[in-house]
Design an enzyme around this catalytic site. Structure first.
Site, PDB file in Angstrom:
ATOM      1  N   TYR A  16       0.757  -1.189  -0.085  1.00  0.00           N
ATOM      2  CA  TYR A  16       0.115  -0.192  -0.056  1.00  0.00           C
ATOM      3  C   TYR A  16       0.995   1.071   0.070  1.00  0.00           C
ATOM      4  O   TYR A  16       0.374   2.567  -0.223  1.00  0.00           O
ATOM      5  CB  TYR A  16      -0.907  -0.113   1.217  1.00  0.00           C
ATOM      6  CG  TYR A  16      -1.766  -1.102   1.089  1.00  0.00           C
ATOM      7  CD1 TYR A  16      -3.177  -1.137   0.379  1.00  0.00           C
ATOM      8  CD2 TYR A  16      -1.763  -2.000   2.007  1.00  0.00           C
ATOM      9  CE1 TYR A  16      -4.055  -2.215   0.258  1.00  0.00           C
ATOM     10  CE2 TYR A  16      -2.841  -3.278   2.333  1.00  0.00           C
ATOM     11  CZ  TYR A  16      -3.971  -3.097   1.325  1.00  0.00           C
ATOM     12  OH  TYR A  16      -4.915  -4.035   1.139  1.00  0.00           O
ATOM     13  N   HIS A  21      -4.172   6.353  -1.311  1.00  0.00           N
ATOM     14  CA  HIS A  21      -4.756   6.698   0.123  1.00  0.00           C
ATOM     15  C   HIS A  21      -3.885   6.717   1.285  1.00  0.00           C
ATOM     16  O   HIS A  21      -4.176   7.249   2.253  1.00  0.00           O
ATOM     17  CB  HIS A  21      -5.508   5.095   0.307  1.00  0.00           C
ATOM     18  CG  HIS A  21      -6.774   5.457   1.231  1.00  0.00           C
ATOM     19  ND1 HIS A  21      -7.571   6.383   1.131  1.00  0.00           N
ATOM     20  CD2 HIS A  21      -7.498   4.353   1.707  1.00  0.00           C
ATOM     21  CE1 HIS A  21      -8.634   6.171   1.718  1.00  0.00           C
ATOM     22  NE2 HIS A  21      -8.683   4.698   2.225  1.00  0.00           N
ATOM     23  N   PHE A  67      -4.963  -0.606   9.964  1.00  0.00           N
ATOM     24  CA  PHE A  67      -5.632  -0.352   8.650  1.00  0.00           C
ATOM     25  C   PHE A  67      -6.311   0.845   8.600  1.00  0.00           C
ATOM     26  O   PHE A  67      -6.725   1.354   9.675  1.00  0.00           O
ATOM     27  CB  PHE A  67      -6.359  -1.614   8.110  1.00  0.00           C
ATOM     28  CG  PHE A  67      -5.740  -2.639   7.446  1.00  0.00           C
ATOM     29  CD1 PHE A  67      -5.256  -2.400   6.041  1.00  0.00           C
ATOM     30  CD2 PHE A  67      -5.136  -3.631   8.202  1.00  0.00           C
ATOM     31  CE1 PHE A  67      -4.421  -3.411   5.371  1.00  0.00           C
ATOM     32  CE2 PHE A  67      -4.436  -4.687   7.606  1.00  0.00           C
ATOM     33  CZ  PHE A  67      -4.280  -4.330   6.182  1.00  0.00           C
ATOM     34  N   ASN A  69      -9.387   2.149   8.396  1.00  0.00           N
ATOM     35  CA  ASN A  69     -10.676   2.192   9.039  1.00  0.00           C
ATOM     36  C   ASN A  69     -10.602   1.982  10.471  1.00  0.00           C
ATOM     37  O   ASN A  69     -11.427   2.127  11.155  1.00  0.00           O
ATOM     38  CB  ASN A  69     -11.726   1.264   8.453  1.00  0.00           C
ATOM     39  CG  ASN A  69     -11.209  -0.184   8.451  1.00  0.00           C
ATOM     40  OD1 ASN A  69     -10.001  -0.602   8.861  1.00  0.00           O
ATOM     41  ND2 ASN A  69     -12.174  -1.305   8.321  1.00  0.00           N
ATOM     42  N   ASN A 115     -13.068   6.627   5.611  1.00  0.00           N
ATOM     43  CA  ASN A 115     -13.050   5.681   6.610  1.00  0.00           C
ATOM     44  C   ASN A 115     -12.022   5.984   7.607  1.00  0.00           C
ATOM     45  O   ASN A 115     -12.386   5.995   8.868  1.00  0.00           O
ATOM     46  CB  ASN A 115     -12.711   4.423   6.272  1.00  0.00           C
ATOM     47  CG  ASN A 115     -14.123   3.788   5.612  1.00  0.00           C
ATOM     48  OD1 ASN A 115     -15.207   4.186   5.636  1.00  0.00           O
ATOM     49  ND2 ASN A 115     -13.718   2.959   4.407  1.00  0.00           N
TER      50      ASN A 115
END
EC number: 3.1.1.29
Length: 194
Positions: A16, A21, A67, A69, A115
């Site tokens: 990631y 993001h 993560f 969220n 989120n």
């Protein structure tokens, strides 16, 4: 009110690291580098942290290793431990509603479907009144494509614009501590990478 905690939102792991993001974490990584304060993993805060001094102010940096969220778990743990109020927190995050090359400061507001912000608001006792640095990543044009878009890597041309906006945001963060939020906001909000 001085900022005491600067957070860069991200998803953990190498897969990631280069995705849109994670733009908030790119900004905190840059601040840590500019101020020679390497981030180190600190399990009790569920993230990578560092301590910096800006214009005599003691400031913590945080990139959660949860993560996205679950970002509030890290922010809530650090805010609670150091008794940091929501309005003393700056959260950097990717922003679909701004184009690449633009970044803006904002105080309070909703989560806009993000989120990470949603979880932070919840873990701060449903208090949305923290500062945000919105790092523009653009929008895929279709709501159904948003998840794939934010978890995708920007093309080189867009990455260059995002990086330039993050550099300017880091300079404006330092200006905020020197000369106040109004001056920093005015400078950042007139910047657009070409």
């Amino acid at each position: 009110m001085a900022i005491k905690l600067i957070v860069g939102l991200a998803n953990p792991g190498a897969e990631y690291a280069a995705t849109r993001h994670n733009a908030g974490a790119w900004y905190v990584d840059l601040l840590a580098e500019r101020l020679r304060a390497p981030l180190r993993e600190e399990p009790k805060f569920f993230g990578y942290t560092s301590r910096i001094t800006l214009e005599g102010e003691d400031v913590r940096l945080l990139v959660p290793t949860t993560f996205m969220n679950l970002s509030g778990k890290a922010v809530g743990a650090m805010a609670s431990f150091y008794r940091i109020q929501p309005d003393e927190i700056l959260v950097a995050h990717d922003e679909l509603d701004l184009p690449p090359g633009v970044a803006k400061f904002k105080l309070g507001g909703g989560h806009g479907g993000h989120n990470g912000l949603k979880d932070i608001i919840s873990k701060l006792g449903n208090n949305p009144n923290f500062h945000r640095l919105r790092v523009g990543i653009g929008h895929p044009g279709d709501k159904s494509k948003v998840v794939g878009f934010v978890l995708g890597k920007p093309p080189v041309s867009e990455q260059k614009l995002i990086d330039e906006a993050i550099y300017e945001a880091a300079r404006c963060t330092e200006l905020w501590f020197k000369e106040g939020l109004a001056k920093a906001t005015s400078r950042l909000h007139t910047f657009k990478a070409q």
